[in-house]
Design a protein around this motif. Structure first.
Motif, PDB file in Angstrom:
ATOM      1  N   ALA A  55      -4.251 -29.732 -38.361  1.00 16.17           N
ATOM      2  CA  ALA A  55      -3.520 -31.005 -38.397  1.00 16.17           C
ATOM      3  C   ALA A  55      -4.148 -32.020 -37.442  1.00 16.17           C
ATOM      4  CB  ALA A  55      -2.054 -30.770 -38.045  1.00 16.17           C
ATOM      5  N   TRP A  56      -4.575 -31.522 -36.285  1.00 21.89           N
ATOM      6  CA  TRP A  56      -5.230 -32.384 -35.308  1.00 21.89           C
ATOM      7  C   TRP A  56      -6.491 -33.013 -35.891  1.00 21.89           C
ATOM      8  CZ3 TRP A  56      -5.201 -34.915 -30.806  1.00 21.89           C
ATOM      9  CH2 TRP A  56      -6.421 -35.219 -30.203  1.00 21.89           C
ATOM     10  N   LEU A  57      -7.299 -32.237 -36.591  1.00 17.60           N
ATOM     11  CA  LEU A  57      -8.537 -32.770 -37.164  1.00 17.60           C
ATOM     12  C   LEU A  57      -8.248 -33.916 -38.123  1.00 17.60           C
ATOM     13  CD1 LEU A  57     -10.751 -29.625 -37.937  1.00 17.60           C
ATOM     14  CD2 LEU A  57     -10.939 -31.232 -36.026  1.00 17.60           C
ATOM     15  N   VAL A  58      -7.193 -33.812 -38.912  1.00 14.17           N
ATOM     16  CA  VAL A  58      -6.845 -34.881 -39.846  1.00 14.17           C
ATOM     17  C   VAL A  58      -6.469 -36.147 -39.084  1.00 14.17           C
ATOM     18  CG1 VAL A  58      -5.192 -35.607 -41.606  1.00 14.17           C
ATOM     19  CG2 VAL A  58      -6.163 -33.308 -41.685  1.00 14.17           C
ATOM     20  N   TRP A  59      -5.594 -36.014 -38.096  1.00 17.42           N
ATOM     21  CA  TRP A  59      -5.187 -37.177 -37.309  1.00 17.42           C
ATOM     22  C   TRP A  59      -6.389 -37.794 -36.590  1.00 17.42           C
ATOM     23  CZ3 TRP A  59      -0.868 -39.992 -35.453  1.00 17.42           C
ATOM     24  CH2 TRP A  59       0.321 -39.754 -36.159  1.00 17.42           C
ATOM     25  N   ARG A  60      -7.201 -36.942 -35.993  1.00 21.79           N
ATOM     26  CA  ARG A  60      -8.341 -37.452 -35.235  1.00 21.79           C
ATOM     27  C   ARG A  60      -9.300 -38.219 -36.144  1.00 21.79           C
ATOM     28  NH1 ARG A  60     -11.041 -36.307 -30.293  1.00 21.79           N
ATOM     29  NH2 ARG A  60     -13.264 -36.727 -30.464  1.00 21.79           N
ATOM     30  N   SER A 112     -16.456 -37.362 -42.453  1.00 15.33           N
ATOM     31  CA  SER A 112     -15.415 -36.380 -42.785  1.00 15.33           C
ATOM     32  C   SER A 112     -14.106 -37.043 -43.186  1.00 15.33           C
ATOM     33  CB  SER A 112     -15.165 -35.446 -41.594  1.00 15.33           C
ATOM     34  OG  SER A 112     -16.317 -34.714 -41.261  1.00 15.33           O
ATOM     35  N   ALA A 113     -13.913 -38.278 -42.750  1.00 20.77           N
ATOM     36  CA  ALA A 113     -12.671 -38.985 -43.057  1.00 20.77           C
ATOM     37  C   ALA A 113     -12.704 -39.674 -44.418  1.00 20.77           C
ATOM     38  CB  ALA A 113     -12.381 -40.019 -41.974  1.00 20.77           C
ATOM     39  N   GLN A 114     -13.888 -39.792 -44.997  1.00 21.16           N
ATOM     40  CA  GLN A 114     -13.970 -40.457 -46.289  1.00 21.16           C
ATOM     41  C   GLN A 114     -13.271 -39.588 -47.349  1.00 21.16           C
ATOM     42  OE1 GLN A 114     -15.175 -43.641 -45.983  1.00 21.16           O
ATOM     43  NE2 GLN A 114     -15.202 -42.843 -43.883  1.00 21.16           N
ATOM     44  N   GLY A 115     -12.419 -40.196 -48.108  1.00 26.47           N
ATOM     45  CA  GLY A 115     -11.652 -39.454 -49.102  1.00 26.47           C
ATOM     46  C   GLY A 115     -10.372 -38.848 -48.563  1.00 26.47           C
ATOM     47  N   LEU A 116     -10.113 -39.014 -47.265  1.00 25.54           N
ATOM     48  CA  LEU A 116      -8.858 -38.520 -46.698  1.00 25.54           C
ATOM     49  C   LEU A 116      -7.691 -39.253 -47.357  1.00 25.54           C
ATOM     50  CD1 LEU A 116      -7.443 -36.819 -44.456  1.00 25.54           C
ATOM     51  CD2 LEU A 116      -7.711 -38.793 -42.958  1.00 25.54           C
ATOM     52  N   SER A 117      -6.761 -38.504 -47.916  1.00 29.10           N
ATOM     53  CA  SER A 117      -5.653 -39.128 -48.640  1.00 29.10           C
ATOM     54  C   SER A 117      -4.432 -39.298 -47.744  1.00 29.10           C
ATOM     55  CB  SER A 117      -5.272 -38.273 -49.854  1.00 29.10           C
ATOM     56  OG  SER A 117      -4.659 -37.059 -49.440  1.00 29.10           O
ATOM     57  N   PHE A 118      -3.550 -40.206 -48.153  1.00 27.76           N
ATOM     58  CA  PHE A 118      -2.308 -40.401 -47.418  1.00 27.76           C
ATOM     59  C   PHE A 118      -1.449 -39.137 -47.486  1.00 27.76           C
ATOM     60  CE2 PHE A 118       2.123 -41.935 -47.043  1.00 27.76           C
ATOM     61  CZ  PHE A 118       2.038 -42.477 -45.770  1.00 27.76           C
ATOM     62  N   ALA A 119      -1.486 -38.454 -48.629  1.00 28.05           N
ATOM     63  CA  ALA A 119      -0.707 -37.221 -48.756  1.00 28.05           C
ATOM     64  C   ALA A 119      -1.190 -36.169 -47.758  1.00 28.05           C
ATOM     65  CB  ALA A 119      -0.816 -36.685 -50.181  1.00 28.05           C
ATOM     66  N   GLU A 120      -2.514 -36.080 -47.573  1.00 26.04           N
ATOM     67  CA  GLU A 120      -3.061 -35.125 -46.604  1.00 26.04           C
ATOM     68  C   GLU A 120      -2.646 -35.504 -45.193  1.00 26.04           C
ATOM     69  OE1 GLU A 120      -7.404 -33.166 -45.372  1.00 26.04           O
ATOM     70  OE2 GLU A 120      -7.288 -34.766 -46.893  1.00 26.04           O
ATOM     71  N   PHE A 121      -2.677 -36.803 -44.902  1.00 27.43           N
ATOM     72  CA  PHE A 121      -2.261 -37.261 -43.573  1.00 27.43           C
ATOM     73  C   PHE A 121      -0.788 -36.937 -43.327  1.00 27.43           C
ATOM     74  CE2 PHE A 121      -0.650 -40.481 -40.622  1.00 27.43           C
ATOM     75  CZ  PHE A 121      -1.530 -40.314 -39.568  1.00 27.43           C
ATOM     76  N   MET A 122       0.048 -37.125 -44.329  1.00 22.23           N
ATOM     77  CA  MET A 122       1.469 -36.847 -44.161  1.00 22.23           C
ATOM     78  C   MET A 122       1.730 -35.348 -43.999  1.00 22.23           C
ATOM     79  SD  MET A 122       3.031 -39.599 -43.794  1.00 22.23           S
ATOM     80  CE  MET A 122       4.721 -39.025 -43.893  1.00 22.23           C
ATOM     81  N   ARG A 123       0.952 -34.503 -44.679  1.00 27.67           N
ATOM     82  CA  ARG A 123       1.106 -33.056 -44.456  1.00 27.67           C
ATOM     83  C   ARG A 123       0.741 -32.699 -43.018  1.00 27.67           C
ATOM     84  NH1 ARG A 123      -0.994 -32.802 -49.782  1.00 27.67           N
ATOM     85  NH2 ARG A 123      -3.123 -32.476 -49.001  1.00 27.67           N
ATOM     86  N   ALA A 124      -0.331 -33.304 -42.530  1.00 24.87           N
ATOM     87  CA  ALA A 124      -0.709 -33.064 -41.136  1.00 24.87           C
ATOM     88  C   ALA A 124       0.369 -33.586 -40.185  1.00 24.87           C
ATOM     89  CB  ALA A 124      -2.047 -33.730 -40.836  1.00 24.87           C
ATOM     90  N   SER A 125       0.994 -34.689 -40.529  1.00 23.41           N
ATOM     91  CA  SER A 125       2.061 -35.248 -39.690  1.00 23.41           C
ATOM     92  C   SER A 125       3.279 -34.331 -39.678  1.00 23.41           C
ATOM     93  CB  SER A 125       2.451 -36.641 -40.202  1.00 23.41           C
ATOM     94  OG  SER A 125       1.366 -37.529 -40.083  1.00 23.41           O
ATOM     95  N   ALA A 126       3.572 -33.712 -40.821  1.00 22.34           N
ATOM     96  CA  ALA A 126       4.683 -32.761 -40.865  1.00 22.34           C
ATOM     97  C   ALA A 126       4.384 -31.544 -39.987  1.00 22.34           C
ATOM     98  CB  ALA A 126       4.950 -32.333 -42.303  1.00 22.34           C
TER      99      ALA A 126
END
Length: 487
Positions: A320-325, A356-370
């Motif tokens: 989750a940290w990697l996604v946020w970072r 690595s952030a290219q293509g990162l989706s909002f849904a993926e970010f929200m899963r990491a936030s959860a």
């Protein structure tokens, strides 16, 4: 005798702690010009060896500003406790008239037109900005090197890493090129260099030191500015100056840190020792021993220290940290990548974060936030039982400065350039304040290590009291200074 007063050696103003120096200036025992001259002499003599301060202003300009501060004192005007103190700003911060380079050669000419809010507050308290302090490119990685200014060497051994990203600030402070230092912390950037240079470093709670100006004010809460000091009282004074609400920053904390006259004691303090997170963290030999030795001294002073299992999945938190970072780091790198020829001149770790952030989706970010929310809840449950959680502040001793980052720790391969800093992400991701305090040295007695103490969200004042109690408990340890380089 006040331990800060005992620090003074002969007539050298740079040997004084920041508050002791402030008192001497206010009492007219030292002039601001004398103080500035002493610091400039030391900077010119030592900075070429350590490379901690960059873009230093001309001596004549700084001495003229010191004379202006002396003239104000002669008229009975006192700006505050930093009146006449030299201060160099970490190169993430804006100081009007100085470049803000972020350690990137492509930004070498980007001169700030306004001050960051915390710089404005330090100036209002009387400091004189003399330059900037060195950092890794874009603040990425806990090793202070870049192609613009070069490498900053550790204050105890310049052939070793200073840590980062506030490495220049830490070395300047430890080598007494500054009386107190500011820095910023995203993944241990105040804590790691403080631990590696035998200093106090404090990552405040999010919103304690409002960030302004910034392009985004709601999501970008992982990074925060904060203080570093040789003495606990100096640390508290600088945090009080930097902190406080500002209406332009919607998520800043509305409460203020007041002067705390309570006697500082470790007695009754409940500390949960997370160690290496049940074997999850790769840790170099001797580091856990030093941290446990510090905890034993706290226990002897009345603290209750217990081993503690994480209670969360470190692997899940890491993912989750990697996604946020990536989500927060990539836009800053992207802005520089828009410049001609940038991709060939930016370090590979920054390109990795961006790509690595290219293509990162909002849904993926929200899963990491959860996942982050679940982790936060588990940390709060720990704080129902414990006042503080303890971890090593670094997983390796200061390494050879010619390395860019450790590829292996204790026989385990590091799969990213920042995996070896994993111990610092837990406070950041939980939105909790964390203190790095000087814990001891390696078996050679040459390389320092810090202990990281994490408090519940918004409990910054508790960490300041613990720093003061630790300083009172181990004066001999904290009196140790780096070797004085030969003339």
């Amino acid at each position: 005798m006040d331990p800060k007063e005992a620090e003074r050696s002969g007539d050298d103003p740079t040997a004084l702690g920041a508050l002791s120096l402030s008192r001497a200036i206010r009492a007219r025992e030292l002039s601001c010009r004398e103080v500035m001259q002493a610091y400039l002499e030391r900077i010119h003599r030592l900075n070429p060896r350590f490379n901690a301060i960059v873009n230093l202003a001309p001596d004549e300009l700084l001495l003229r500003q010191a004379d202006e501060r002396d003239a104000e004192l002669a008229r009975g005007q006192w700006r505050g406790w930093m009146h006449g103190l030299p201060q160099a700003i970490k190169d993430t911060g804006q100081a009007a008239g100085f470049p803000t380079t972020w350690g990137c050669e492509l930004l070498a000419g980007m001169t700030a037109r306004e001050d960051s809010l915390y710089v404005t507050r330090m100036k209002a308290a009387g400091c004189i900005v003399i330059g900037k302090t060195n950092m890794p490119e874009f603040g990425l990685g806990s090793h202070t090197y870049n192609s613009l200014f070069g490498t900053t060497g550790n204050a105890w051994d310049p052939s070793r890493s200073a840590g980062g990203s506030s490495g220049g600030a830490a070395v300047a402070l430890a080598q007494r090129l500054l009386p107190v230092a500011d820095g910023s912390d995203f993944m241990g950037s105040l804590r790691n260099p403080a631990g590696w240079n035998h200093l106090f470093g404090l990552r405040p709670s999010p919103g304690r030191v409002p960030g302004w100006p910034r392009p985004e004010l709601y999501v970008s809460q992982l990074g925060t500015d904060g203080p570093m000091a040789r003495h606990a009282a100096d640390l508290a004074a600088l945090l009080r100056t930097q902190s406080g609400p500002d209406p332009r920053v919607p998520l800043c904390l509305s409460d203020t840190l007041s002067e705390d006259d309570e006697p500082s004691s470790l007695s009754g303090l409940r500390i949960g020792w997370l160690g290496d997170l049940g074997g999850h963290l790769a840790v170099e030999a001797g580091i856990l021993d030093v941290c446990e030795g510090a905890l034993r001294r706290m226990a002897a002073a009345g603290a209750r220290v217990e081993p503690l299992s994480p209670g969360f999945s470190p692997a899940t938190v890491w993912d989750a940290w990697l996604v946020w970072r990536r989500a927060l780091v990539a836009p800053g790198v992207a802005a520089v990548l828009a410049l001609p020829g940038a991709r060939e001149r930016i370090k590979p770790e920054a390109l990795w974060e961006h790509d690595s952030a290219q293509g990162l989706s909002f849904a993926e970010f929200m899963r990491a936030s959860a996942a982050r929310g679940q982790f936060h809840g588990q940390m709060l449950r720990h704080f129902e039982r414990f006042d503080l959680l303890a971890l090593p502040v670094a997983q390796v001793w200061p390494f050879d400065a010619s390395q860019d980052w450790p590829r292996e720790i204790a026989g385990r391969t590091m799969d990213t350039y920042h995996r070896w800093m994993e111990a610092t992400l837990y406070a950041t991701f939980a939105g909790a304040p964390a203190l790095s305090l000087p814990a001891g040295f390696d078996t050679t007695g040459r390389l320092p290590m810090g202990l990281q103490l994490i408090a519940a969200p918004r409990a910054d004042a508790l960490l300041l009291r613990v720093a003061a109690a630790w300083e009172a408990l181990v004066p001999d340890l904290l009196a140790r200074r780096p070797p004085e380089p030969a003339p």
